[in-house]
Write a protein that holds these residues in place. Structure first.
Motif, short mmCIF file in Angstrom:
data_model
loop_
_atom_site.label_atom_id
_atom_site.label_comp_id
_atom_site.label_asym_id
_atom_site.label_seq_id
_atom_site.Cartn_x
_atom_site.Cartn_y
_atom_site.Cartn_z
N SER A 229 7.79 -0.38 6.38
CA SER A 229 8.77 -1.31 6.15
C SER A 229 8.29 -2.04 4.79
N ASN A 230 6.93 -2.49 4.60
CA ASN A 230 6.56 -2.94 3.23
C ASN A 230 6.74 -2.20 2.21
N LYS A 231 6.54 -0.75 2.45
CA LYS A 231 6.44 0.24 1.51
C LYS A 231 7.85 0.49 0.89
N ALA A 232 8.82 0.33 1.90
CA ALA A 232 10.16 0.52 1.53
C ALA A 232 10.87 -0.56 0.67
N PHE A 233 10.33 -1.82 1.13
CA PHE A 233 10.73 -3.13 0.52
C PHE A 233 9.95 -3.14 -0.97
N HIS A 234 9.14 -2.52 -1.22
CA HIS A 234 8.31 -2.43 -2.54
C HIS A 234 9.16 -1.55 -3.38
N LYS A 235 9.76 -0.48 -2.83
CA LYS A 235 10.66 0.44 -3.76
C LYS A 235 11.98 -0.42 -4.13
N VAL A 236 12.36 -1.18 -3.28
CA VAL A 236 13.58 -2.15 -3.63
C VAL A 236 13.08 -3.10 -4.67
N ILE A 237 12.06 -3.50 -4.74
CA ILE A 237 11.36 -4.70 -5.54
C ILE A 237 11.11 -4.05 -6.67
N ALA A 238 10.64 -2.83 -6.94
CA ALA A 238 10.09 -2.12 -8.31
C ALA A 238 11.33 -1.80 -8.95
N ALA A 239 12.48 -1.18 -8.23
CA ALA A 239 13.42 -0.75 -8.99
C ALA A 239 14.27 -1.87 -9.59
N ALA A 240 14.21 -3.14 -8.89
CA ALA A 240 14.75 -4.30 -9.57
C ALA A 240 14.01 -4.78 -10.70
N LEU A 241 12.81 -4.63 -10.86
CA LEU A 241 11.91 -5.03 -12.13
C LEU A 241 12.15 -4.04 -13.07
N ALA A 242 12.41 -2.73 -12.82
CA ALA A 242 12.45 -1.50 -13.85
C ALA A 242 14.06 -2.03 -14.48
N ASN A 243 14.88 -2.34 -13.62
CA ASN A 243 16.30 -2.36 -14.25
C ASN A 243 16.23 -3.54 -15.28
N HIS A 244 15.62 -4.37 -15.33
CA HIS A 244 15.43 -5.35 -16.13
C HIS A 244 14.33 -5.51 -17.01
N ASN A 245 13.60 -4.31 -17.15
CA ASN A 245 12.47 -4.02 -18.08
C ASN A 245 11.36 -5.08 -17.86
N VAL A 246 11.34 -5.12 -16.65
CA VAL A 246 9.88 -6.14 -16.04
C VAL A 246 8.72 -5.31 -15.61
N SER A 247 7.65 -5.44 -16.07
CA SER A 247 6.72 -4.63 -15.66
C SER A 247 6.70 -4.53 -14.00
N GLU A 248 6.38 -3.41 -13.59
CA GLU A 248 6.22 -2.91 -12.24
C GLU A 248 5.08 -3.74 -11.42
N HIS A 249 4.10 -4.10 -12.57
CA HIS A 249 2.73 -4.76 -11.96
C HIS A 249 2.97 -6.11 -11.61
N ALA A 250 4.61 -6.71 -11.80
CA ALA A 250 4.62 -8.14 -11.56
C ALA A 250 4.62 -8.33 -10.01
N VAL A 251 4.84 -7.36 -9.24
CA VAL A 251 4.80 -7.29 -7.86
C VAL A 251 4.12 -6.04 -7.27
N HIS A 252 2.74 -6.17 -6.84
CA HIS A 252 1.95 -4.97 -6.10
C HIS A 252 1.95 -5.18 -4.79
N VAL A 253 2.26 -4.22 -3.81
CA VAL A 253 2.09 -4.21 -2.41
C VAL A 253 0.89 -3.20 -2.22
#
Length: 489
Positions: A229-253
């Motif tokens: 579940s956490n891995k799936a939520f991380h995919k959601v978060i990473a996609a949102a960060l990338a969509n707005h050109n924010v580093s994927e490293h802003a949230v690391h699971v």
């Protein structure tokens, strides 16, 4: 918010206070001092003999790179170093992200939770299947479970966070000193926040969203029970960060379930600014024992409800049931019920609980009066059951109830049912807990219920935050001085 140029022009505004509440100085209260043992050990080191050649280190570590203990497996060493280096570098960029960008990321996360419901529910189904196979308690499975409604509510909580005022850049206070130097106290992010939590996957979204809103980088380590579940939520978060050109490293699971990695992460005080354990007593104690990083404890919820002698009967029954039965596997459910011995409807409260299949463990007086109540052992009064089990005790006075709560409570949330204002005021003043309620269910001890959008957790300690922890509690401050060539004489 007044801009700095405006403040500089309008001297009559100084001294002033734009925000009435100040933040405690975290650096002087919760950071650890070097131990005397460490200093002593350094002095006792023997000098190397001249005829021994020093060993060559072909790749000396940078003084700014994470501490990587040699006995950590190489793969985990590399993973930890890479993660922490990215986190620290990214924290400076995230701290200066415009507020509208941070909000756009959060709105995209909320949208993606809706769009990716099937993926999220499928991932959660794997965790639920594994939990049942491992005979996890029903209350814990409930904490782990995601449903369409829970995902919808989770997305709403993320949207609610976007409506909160941006805490970053707030001028907490300011003044002009006698020498003309203009001094400001300004709210800033903490930096890199590591949160270690157990089997509630929604926490991944909650904390990531609060950290993004408050300009912090998040390192999240959830329980192995919620791995998929956490891995799936991380995919959601990473996609949102990338969509707005924010580093994927802003949230690391953290992708590893190895507990050894956690123990070594807890030593990385040069890369992580704060660590927050959110879970049971064993987890909190482990972090307290192992961490060299400042810790904000989110300990167990050993909550109490006290029914005073004058309490309205229907209110007492309703609050007792809601505080215990609505959801048992959460930290704001009661684990002990105290009832004044002169309350006229003790039998009705007991019967209502037993209709809800709550197993009761009572004191000697109660067990003599009710044959279907088991005698409580000393350990029961300090146990967070997270289940349909409740300890019950009769008391002779409000003072006795308060003394009992201050002895056995985890200082999370405690409530009184009474119609007597004087009793309510005594209870409110003397109970030493983060949240004290009068005629309200303990289940309201929650960041969402407090209009915080969500929460990092509920802190049992007093520094630097107490109770539900929201975005303002993920900030510190800095002092800024504006001069015109000022020198000290």
């Amino acid at each position: 918010m007044l801009s700095v140029p405006l403040l500089l022009k309008l001297d009559p505004l100084f001294p002033y206070s734009l925000i009435p509440l100040s933040v405690p100085n975290t650096t002087s209260t919760i950071y650890h001092s070097p131990s005397l043992n460490t200093i002593t050990q350094k002095k006792k080191k023997k000098k190397k003999k001249k005829n021994l050649k020093p060993k060559m280190n072909t790749s000396p570590p940078s003084t700014n790179s994470p501490q990587t203990p040699s006995h950590l497996p190489l793969a985990l060493q590399t993973y930890m170093e890479t993660t922490l280096n990215h986190a620290r570098k990214t924290s400076y960029a995230v701290a200066t992200l415009p507020h509208h960008t941070r909000n756009k990321v959060l709105l995209t996360i909320a949208a993606e939770i809706h769009n990716q419901k099937s993926m999220l529910l499928n991932a959660n189904a794997k965790d639920i299947a594994a939990a049942k196979e491992n005979n996890l308690a029903e209350a814990l499975i409930d904490r782990l479970l995601l449903t369409e409604k829970r995902l919808t509510d989770l997305a709403k909580s993320v949207i609610n966070i976007t409506h909160l005022q941006d805490p970053i850049g707030e001028i907490i206070e300011g003044k002009t000193l006698q020498n003309g130097l203009k001094l400001l106290k300004k709210r800033v992010p903490l930096g890199v926040v590591m949160v270690i939590y157990e089997s509630r996957p929604n926490v991944t979204i909650d904390i990531a969203s609060l950290c993004i809103k408050s300009g912090n980088v998040a390192i999240l380590r959830g329980g192995k029970e919620a791995f998929h579940s956490n891995k799936a939520f991380h995919k959601v978060i990473a996609a949102a960060l990338a969509n707005h050109n924010v580093s994927e490293h802003a949230v690391h699971v953290i992708a590893h379930t190895d507990r050894l990695l956690v123990k070594h992460l807890l030593k990385q005080k040069q890369a992580i600014d704060i660590v927050i354990p959110r879970g049971g007593e064993a987890l909190v104690n482990m972090v307290a024992d192992q961490s060299r990083i400042p810790v904000i404890y989110h300990d167990k919820g050993l909550c109490h409800l006290y029914v005073a002698a004058d309490a309205d009967i229907e209110t007492a029954i309703a609050l007792t049931l809601n505080s215990k039965v609505q959801r048992t596997g959460v930290c704001n459910a009661i684990e002990t019920l105290l009832i004044h011995k002169d309350f006229p409807a003790i039998d009705k409260v007991i019967a209502a609980l037993q209709r809800e299949n709550v197993a009761l463990r009572g004191d000697k007086t109660l067990t003599e009066r009710f044959s279907n109540i088991d005698l409580a052992q000393e350990a029961d009064w300090s146990t967070e059951y997270l289940d349909l089990i409740l300890s019950v005790k009769l008391v002779s006075s409000t003072t006795e109830a308060i003394d009992w709560i201050n002895t056995y409570s985890s200082h999370h949330t405690d409530s009184i049912v009474t119609t007597d204002l004087a009793l309510a005021q005594q209870f409110e003043a003397e109970v030493d807990s983060a949240c004290v309620f009068i005629n309200a269910s303990t289940r309201f001890s929650d960041g969402g219920c407090f209009d915080m959008g969500s929460e990092v957790g509920v802190s049992n300690q007093k520094l630097h935050v107490r109770g539900p922890m929201g975005i303002r509690d993920l900030t510190s401050y800095k002092y800024i001085a504006y001069g015109s060539g000022h020198i000290r004489t």
